[in-house]
Design a protein around this motif. Structure first.
Motif, PDB file in Angstrom:
ATOM      1  N   TYR A   1       0.630   7.044  -6.371  1.00  0.00           N
ATOM      2  CA  TYR A   1      -0.524   7.947  -6.496  1.00  0.00           C
ATOM      3  C   TYR A   1      -0.091   9.400  -6.345  1.00  0.00           C
ATOM      4  O   TYR A   1      -0.517  10.263  -7.123  1.00  0.00           O
ATOM      5  N   ARG A   2       0.751   9.671  -5.381  1.00  0.00           N
ATOM      6  CA  ARG A   2       1.246  11.039  -5.207  1.00  0.00           C
ATOM      7  C   ARG A   2       1.964  11.531  -6.463  1.00  0.00           C
ATOM      8  O   ARG A   2       1.866  12.696  -6.831  1.00  0.00           O
ATOM      9  N   HIS A   3       2.678  10.609  -7.110  1.00  0.00           N
ATOM     10  CA  HIS A   3       3.433  10.971  -8.304  1.00  0.00           C
ATOM     11  C   HIS A   3       2.505  11.370  -9.449  1.00  0.00           C
ATOM     12  O   HIS A   3       2.901  12.140 -10.333  1.00  0.00           O
ATOM     13  N   THR A   4       1.260  10.866  -9.450  1.00  0.00           N
ATOM     14  CA  THR A   4       0.318  11.185 -10.532  1.00  0.00           C
ATOM     15  C   THR A   4      -0.391  12.520 -10.318  1.00  0.00           C
ATOM     16  O   THR A   4      -1.041  13.014 -11.244  1.00  0.00           O
ATOM     17  N   LEU A   5      -0.290  13.092  -9.133  1.00  0.00           N
ATOM     18  CA  LEU A   5      -1.037  14.304  -8.797  1.00  0.00           C
ATOM     19  C   LEU A   5      -0.301  15.558  -9.252  1.00  0.00           C
ATOM     20  O   LEU A   5       0.924  15.637  -9.176  1.00  0.00           O
TER      21      LEU A   5
ATOM     22  N   THR B   1      -2.305  12.353   2.834  1.00  0.00           N
ATOM     23  CA  THR B   1      -2.164  13.001   1.533  1.00  0.00           C
ATOM     24  C   THR B   1      -3.425  13.794   1.231  1.00  0.00           C
ATOM     25  O   THR B   1      -4.535  13.268   1.360  1.00  0.00           O
ATOM     26  N   VAL B   2      -3.261  15.051   0.818  1.00  0.00           N
ATOM     27  CA  VAL B   2      -4.407  15.897   0.479  1.00  0.00           C
ATOM     28  C   VAL B   2      -4.154  16.569  -0.861  1.00  0.00           C
ATOM     29  O   VAL B   2      -3.045  17.021  -1.136  1.00  0.00           O
TER      30      VAL B   2
ATOM     31  N   ALA C   1       0.829  -1.209   0.000  1.00  0.00           N
ATOM     32  CA  ALA C   1       0.000   0.000   0.000  1.00  0.00           C
ATOM     33  C   ALA C   1       0.863   1.258   0.000  1.00  0.00           C
ATOM     34  O   ALA C   1       0.501   2.276  -0.617  1.00  0.00           O
ATOM     35  N   SER C   2       2.009   1.211   0.659  1.00  0.00           N
ATOM     36  CA  SER C   2       2.906   2.372   0.695  1.00  0.00           C
ATOM     37  C   SER C   2       3.443   2.697  -0.692  1.00  0.00           C
ATOM     38  O   SER C   2       3.547   3.873  -1.073  1.00  0.00           O
TER      39      SER C   2
END
Length: 470
Positions: free
Chosen positions: A235-239, A306-307, A228-229
């Motif tokens: 996911y953060r990289h896609t934002l 994460t926000v 999951a980490s």
């Protein structure tokens, strides 16, 4: 967001997103792993064993530590005794050849019948047990990664693997003859039938894991957490932008340039929301999307740290919503019944003393105007006196006046230009003073008789405060 490599990771991530913890200790520990998994060399070392484990449907791997796992076959002693028959027959070959051959032939027939009569019973269980064994094997591989950044995880894996090592070689019997090696697989299949290896290994694996289920659970959770980490790091990289939230003891949510995670090119908004907020505005102007964005980001902040915003500060708080409510024909619930049940969940949480961010879209819209406004105002007043934060979006402009002493008013608006409607999807302070429902009918080319009569009836009501008959 689900960039996980394994079924364990998917299940862990889903549970993580649903399990808000009001303490920040877990978030801080998880943040260290997210940062560690941004390092390519370490990430690839962890990904290799995870990708080998992979995703398989219906493994139910977490059931083994919840106590409702698949049970072993009945009367395991019979299978153990039958498995010894061919061994005894082989020994007998050296004493009396003909008798030994006869006994070996008979044991093959008997065990073959037992194998195929009971194979279907354990077929699903073998699929699950095999995945459980592969989880333990993956833990064994991850424990061998020499990196200080996951030192705590590898140390825990090594400690919990010791009593489960037996599962690894037992699983070799279950997986024999499944490698796609043609004739060799056929020979191995006969050996598995002759010695009933599937049933004996199956029972032994279940027994070992059940006996040491807390050790298995620890291994399962570490694998899930690592997987999951990596997913969160991806996911953060896609934002386009994200931040790590900060937390306060004040009943507030404050953010700058917050975005909704499902919109490709979102309009961002900044707000300082206090304990109670009322959002008004015309149709399709952005009320619901904004409310959902606040709720979703509040969940992400307290689960994966994460926000989707430049900055975010909030009080640690549970999240409960009443949005996109639907009637239920099968249960016999009308829209209004479904709606008040949804609101009752929020009330129950607050009555139990849980601090709660309640986000409500179109409060009590399933009933008549007078009762809707009266009940909505009463509920909003009740919510304002509880241990929580409330955000309510509504079309009922009357509520802005009724609740102006206890709720902060915000609104969304629109502009009409060249016969078309334009939204900026930006939140503004103060109550809404625009309506667009009838104008939208005109934009969509409804018959003029409908739109002109609707405008006339609305204007008459505003002047006389009562409806004229048609």
């Amino acid at each position: 967001m689900n960039y996980t490599q394994t079924s364990v990771g998917s299940e862990y991530l889903l549970n993580q997103l649903r399990d808000i913890k009001l303490s920040q200790e877990t978030l801080e520990e998880d943040e260290k792993l997210y940062r560690a998994m941004e390092i390519e060399e370490l990430r690839e070392k962890v990904l290799l064993p995870l990708s080998k484990l992979g995703k398989h449907d219906f493994t139910d791997s977490s059931a083994f530590f919840y106590g409702n796992h698949t049970r072993g076959v009945k009367n395991p002693l019979i299978f153990n005794v039958l498995a010894l028959l061919p061994v005894a027959s082989i020994i007998l070959l050296f004493v009396q050849l003909k008798l030994g051959i006869l006994c070996l032939f008979m044991s093959f027939i008997i065990n073959g019948i037992m194998y195929y009569r009971h194979k279907q019973i354990v077929e699903y269980g073998l699929h699950s047990v095999s995945y459980v064994a592969n989880i333990i094997n993956t833990g064994n591989q991850l424990a061998a990664i020499p990196d200080d950044k996951i030192q705590e995880e590898t140390r825990k894996l090594k400690g919990n693997l010791k009593p489960l090592k037996k599962v690894l070689w037992l699983n070799n019997f279950v997986s024999m003859g499944t490698k796609g090696n043609g004739d060799f697989d056929a020979i191995v299949e006969y050996i598995r039938i002759l010695f009933l290896l599937d049933f004996i290994s199956y029972n032994r694996i279940i027994g070992t894991v059940s006996q040491h289920k807390e050790n298995y659970r620890a291994i399962w959770e570490i694998i899930g957490r690592l997987d999951a980490s990596i997913a969160v790091a991806y996911y953060r990289h896609t934002l386009q932008a994200y931040c790590v939230p900060s937390f306060t003891d004040s009943m507030e949510i404050s953010f700058t340039n917050m975005a909704h995670p499902l919109i490709t090119d979102p309009v961002t908004n900044s707000s300082d929301l206090g304990k109670t907020t009322l959002i008004t505005g015309s149709n399709a102007s952005g009320k619901s999307t904004y409310s959902k964005a606040v709720a979703i980001n509040a969940i992400l902040a307290q689960t994966i740290n994460t926000v989707l915003a430049d900055t975010w500060r909030m009080k640690p708080i549970y999240v409960a919503t009443s949005m996109a409510v639907q009637d239920n024909v099968l249960d016999g619930d009308s829209y209004f019944i479904a709606e008040i049940k949804s609101l009752r969940r929020i009330i129950t949480m607050l009555e139990k003393g849980k601090p709660c961010l309640s986000v409500i879209d179109e409060l009590l819209k399933g009933t008549n105007t007078i009762e809707r406004i009266a009940a909505s105002a009463a509920m909003m007043d009740w919510l304002s006196n509880t241990n929580g934060i409330n955000i309510t979006a509504t079309h009922d402009i009357e509520l802005t006046e009724i609740m102006k002493s206890s709720y902060d008013n915000y609104h969304f608006t629109e502009k009409f230009k060249d016969g078309d409607i334009h939204f900026d999807y930006t939140i503004y302070r103060g109550p809404s003073n625009t309506k667009n429902a009838i104008k939208l009918l005109e934009v969509l080319a409804y018959p003029t008789r409908i739109t002109e009569q609707a405008n006339r009836l609305a204007e008459d009501f505003l002047l006389e405060r009562e409806w004229n008959s048609i």
